[in-house]
Design an enzyme around this catalytic site. Structure first.
Site, PDB file in Angstrom:
ATOM      1  N   LYS A  22       1.199  -1.153   0.052  1.00  0.00           N
ATOM      2  CA  LYS A  22       0.268  -0.115  -0.007  1.00  0.00           C
ATOM      3  C   LYS A  22       0.844   1.294   0.334  1.00  0.00           C
ATOM      4  O   LYS A  22       2.248   1.615   0.420  1.00  0.00           O
ATOM      5  CB  LYS A  22      -0.914   0.142   1.698  1.00  0.00           C
ATOM      6  CG  LYS A  22      -2.086  -0.569   1.387  1.00  0.00           C
ATOM      7  CD  LYS A  22      -2.836  -0.861   2.233  1.00  0.00           C
ATOM      8  CE  LYS A  22      -3.587  -2.093   2.237  1.00  0.00           C
ATOM      9  NZ  LYS A  22      -4.767  -2.212   3.045  1.00  0.00           N
ATOM     10  N   TYR A  35     -12.661  -1.189  -3.582  1.00  0.00           N
ATOM     11  CA  TYR A  35     -12.714  -1.884  -2.070  1.00  0.00           C
ATOM     12  C   TYR A  35     -14.520  -1.156  -2.377  1.00  0.00           C
ATOM     13  O   TYR A  35     -14.847  -1.185  -0.672  1.00  0.00           O
ATOM     14  CB  TYR A  35     -12.612  -0.510  -1.104  1.00  0.00           C
ATOM     15  CG  TYR A  35     -10.747  -0.978  -0.853  1.00  0.00           C
ATOM     16  CD1 TYR A  35     -10.818  -2.296  -0.282  1.00  0.00           C
ATOM     17  CD2 TYR A  35      -9.499  -0.585  -1.800  1.00  0.00           C
ATOM     18  CE1 TYR A  35      -9.259  -2.806   0.094  1.00  0.00           C
ATOM     19  CE2 TYR A  35      -8.489  -1.072  -1.187  1.00  0.00           C
ATOM     20  CZ  TYR A  35      -8.476  -1.998  -0.395  1.00  0.00           C
ATOM     21  OH  TYR A  35      -7.074  -2.600   0.056  1.00  0.00           O
ATOM     22  N   ASN A  45      -2.320  -0.275   7.094  1.00  0.00           N
ATOM     23  CA  ASN A  45      -1.613  -1.212   7.350  1.00  0.00           C
ATOM     24  C   ASN A  45      -1.029  -2.346   6.116  1.00  0.00           C
ATOM     25  O   ASN A  45      -0.531  -3.482   6.415  1.00  0.00           O
ATOM     26  CB  ASN A  45      -2.911  -1.993   7.121  1.00  0.00           C
ATOM     27  CG  ASN A  45      -3.527  -2.610   6.826  1.00  0.00           C
ATOM     28  OD1 ASN A  45      -3.823  -2.679   5.738  1.00  0.00           O
ATOM     29  ND2 ASN A  45      -4.832  -3.536   6.746  1.00  0.00           N
ATOM     30  N   HIS A  94      -2.027  -4.909   1.833  1.00  0.00           N
ATOM     31  CA  HIS A  94      -3.793  -5.844   0.765  1.00  0.00           C
ATOM     32  C   HIS A  94      -3.339  -7.186   0.811  1.00  0.00           C
ATOM     33  O   HIS A  94      -2.397  -7.779  -0.364  1.00  0.00           O
ATOM     34  CB  HIS A  94      -4.230  -5.228  -0.544  1.00  0.00           C
ATOM     35  CG  HIS A  94      -5.362  -6.223  -0.643  1.00  0.00           C
ATOM     36  ND1 HIS A  94      -6.527  -6.020  -0.602  1.00  0.00           N
ATOM     37  CD2 HIS A  94      -5.344  -6.775  -1.989  1.00  0.00           C
ATOM     38  CE1 HIS A  94      -7.564  -6.881  -1.023  1.00  0.00           C
ATOM     39  NE2 HIS A  94      -6.909  -7.354  -2.059  1.00  0.00           N
ATOM     40  N   GLU A 107      -8.959  -9.426  -8.857  1.00  0.00           N
ATOM     41  CA  GLU A 107      -8.712  -8.537  -8.662  1.00  0.00           C
ATOM     42  C   GLU A 107      -7.158  -8.623  -9.508  1.00  0.00           C
ATOM     43  O   GLU A 107      -6.132  -8.064  -9.407  1.00  0.00           O
ATOM     44  CB  GLU A 107      -7.870  -8.606  -6.604  1.00  0.00           C
ATOM     45  CG  GLU A 107      -9.004  -8.063  -6.167  1.00  0.00           C
ATOM     46  CD  GLU A 107      -8.636  -8.672  -4.536  1.00  0.00           C
ATOM     47  OE1 GLU A 107     -10.003  -8.389  -3.875  1.00  0.00           O
ATOM     48  OE2 GLU A 107      -7.791  -9.039  -4.305  1.00  0.00           O
TER      49      GLU A 107
HETATM   50  P1  IDP Z   1      -8.182  -6.802   4.745  1.00  0.00           P
HETATM   51  O1  IDP Z   1      -7.532  -5.856   4.820  1.00  0.00           O
HETATM   52  O2  IDP Z   1      -7.798  -7.127   6.480  1.00  0.00           O
HETATM   53  O3  IDP Z   1      -8.815  -7.790   4.529  1.00  0.00           O
HETATM   54  P2  IDP Z   1     -10.869  -5.496   6.120  1.00  0.00           P
HETATM   55  O4  IDP Z   1     -11.856  -5.651   6.293  1.00  0.00           O
HETATM   56  O5  IDP Z   1     -11.295  -6.247   3.841  1.00  0.00           O
HETATM   57  O6  IDP Z   1      -9.406  -5.871   6.010  1.00  0.00           O
HETATM   58  O7  IDP Z   1     -10.485  -3.689   5.210  1.00  0.00           O
HETATM   59  C1  IDP Z   1      -9.708  -3.518   3.776  1.00  0.00           C
HETATM   60  C2  IDP Z   1      -9.092  -2.202   4.510  1.00  0.00           C
HETATM   61  O8  IDP Z   1      -9.530  -1.251   4.914  1.00  0.00           O
HETATM   62  C3  IDP Z   1      -8.272  -2.512   5.300  1.00  0.00           C
HETATM   63  O9  IDP Z   1      -6.495  -3.262   4.977  1.00  0.00           O
HETATM   64  C4  IDP Z   1      -7.673  -1.220   6.229  1.00  0.00           C
HETATM   65  O10 IDP Z   1      -6.952  -0.681   5.463  1.00  0.00           O
HETATM   66  C5  IDP Z   1      -9.245  -0.568   6.194  1.00  0.00           C
HETATM   67  N1  IDP Z   1      -9.568  -0.464   6.917  1.00  0.00           N
HETATM   68  C6  IDP Z   1     -10.930  -2.035   7.739  1.00  0.00           C
HETATM   69  N2  IDP Z   1     -10.504  -1.674   9.173  1.00  0.00           N
HETATM   70  C7  IDP Z   1     -10.668  -0.163   8.969  1.00  0.00           C
HETATM   71  C8  IDP Z   1     -11.634   0.651  10.097  1.00  0.00           C
HETATM   72  O11 IDP Z   1     -12.130   0.270  10.968  1.00  0.00           O
HETATM   73  N3  IDP Z   1     -10.473   2.503  10.077  1.00  0.00           N
HETATM   74  C9  IDP Z   1      -9.862   2.224   9.031  1.00  0.00           C
HETATM   75  N4  IDP Z   1      -9.997   1.729   7.949  1.00  0.00           N
HETATM   76  C10 IDP Z   1     -10.058   0.517   8.031  1.00  0.00           C
HETATM   77 MG    MG Z   2     -10.604  -7.713   3.118  1.00  0.00          MG
END
Ligand code: IDP
Ligand code: MG
Length: 140
Positions: free
Chosen positions: A11, A51, A114, A117, A128
């Site tokens: 990312k 997304y 984070n 992805h 994807e």
């Molecule tokens: P994942 O990437 O672990 O599959 P997802 O729930 O699919 O997690 O969420 C997609 C992305 O959205 C996350 O990787 C993160 O960058 C962002 N995200 C998820 N939850 C939050 C939150 O509570 N606050 C801000 N960003 C979030």
């Molecule tokens: Mg996800």
């Protein structure tokens, strides 16, 4: 049967902070073969489409702005039970909850920023991967 391919993005904040090489190294050391790779950038529209499943979540706008904020590194990875095993290697979405030694524990700044992805299903891994790579950019 579980598939052997998944899709990942390093990312924007992880590319900007110079961690892309270290993250790729951790991916390969974790047992994955890189079969497609590029440095690219998502437009806001593309990030929004990528997304789309999260569009009702409160963080959607922030997520789309962030993912379009700078270059990302996209890759298709091959490995045993790739989707599930890659999600183990990267760790929980929130780095404070991620296991020691996982990529998100090592490199993520926050739950939003984070570092990486990882696809959540074989079907999404294929969608994807095809979004970023033509067939001739994918190597066995
Ligand atoms: P994942 O990437 O672990 O599959 P997802 O729930 O699919 O997690 O969420 C997609 C992305 O959205 C996350 O990787 C993160 O960058 C962002 N995200 C998820 N939850 C939050 C939150 O509570 N606050 C801000 N960003 C979030
Ligand atoms: Mg996800």
């Amino acid at each position: 049967m579980a598939g052997n391919r998944t899709f990942t993005m390093i990312k924007p904040e992880a590319v900007a902070s110079g961690n892309a090489g270290r993250i790729l190294d951790a991916i390969m050391a974790g047992g994955f073969k890189v079969v497609a790779l590029k440095l690219t950038r998502l437009s806001r529209e593309e990030a929004g489409a990528f997304y789309e499943v999260h569009k009702e979540r409160p963080f959607y706008g922030e997520l789309v702005d962030y993912m379009a904020s700078g270059p990302i590194m996209a890759a298709i990875l091959e490995g045993n039970d790739a989707v599930a095993s890659f999600r183990v290697l990267i760790g929980a979405t929130d780095p404070t909850q991620a296991a020691e030694g996982t990529i998100r524990k090592r490199f993520a700044e926050s739950k939003a920023k984070n570092a990486v992805h990882g696809s959540d299903s074989d079907e999404n891994a294929a969608i994807e991967g095809a979004f970023f790579f033509s067939v001739r950019e994918q190597h066995a």
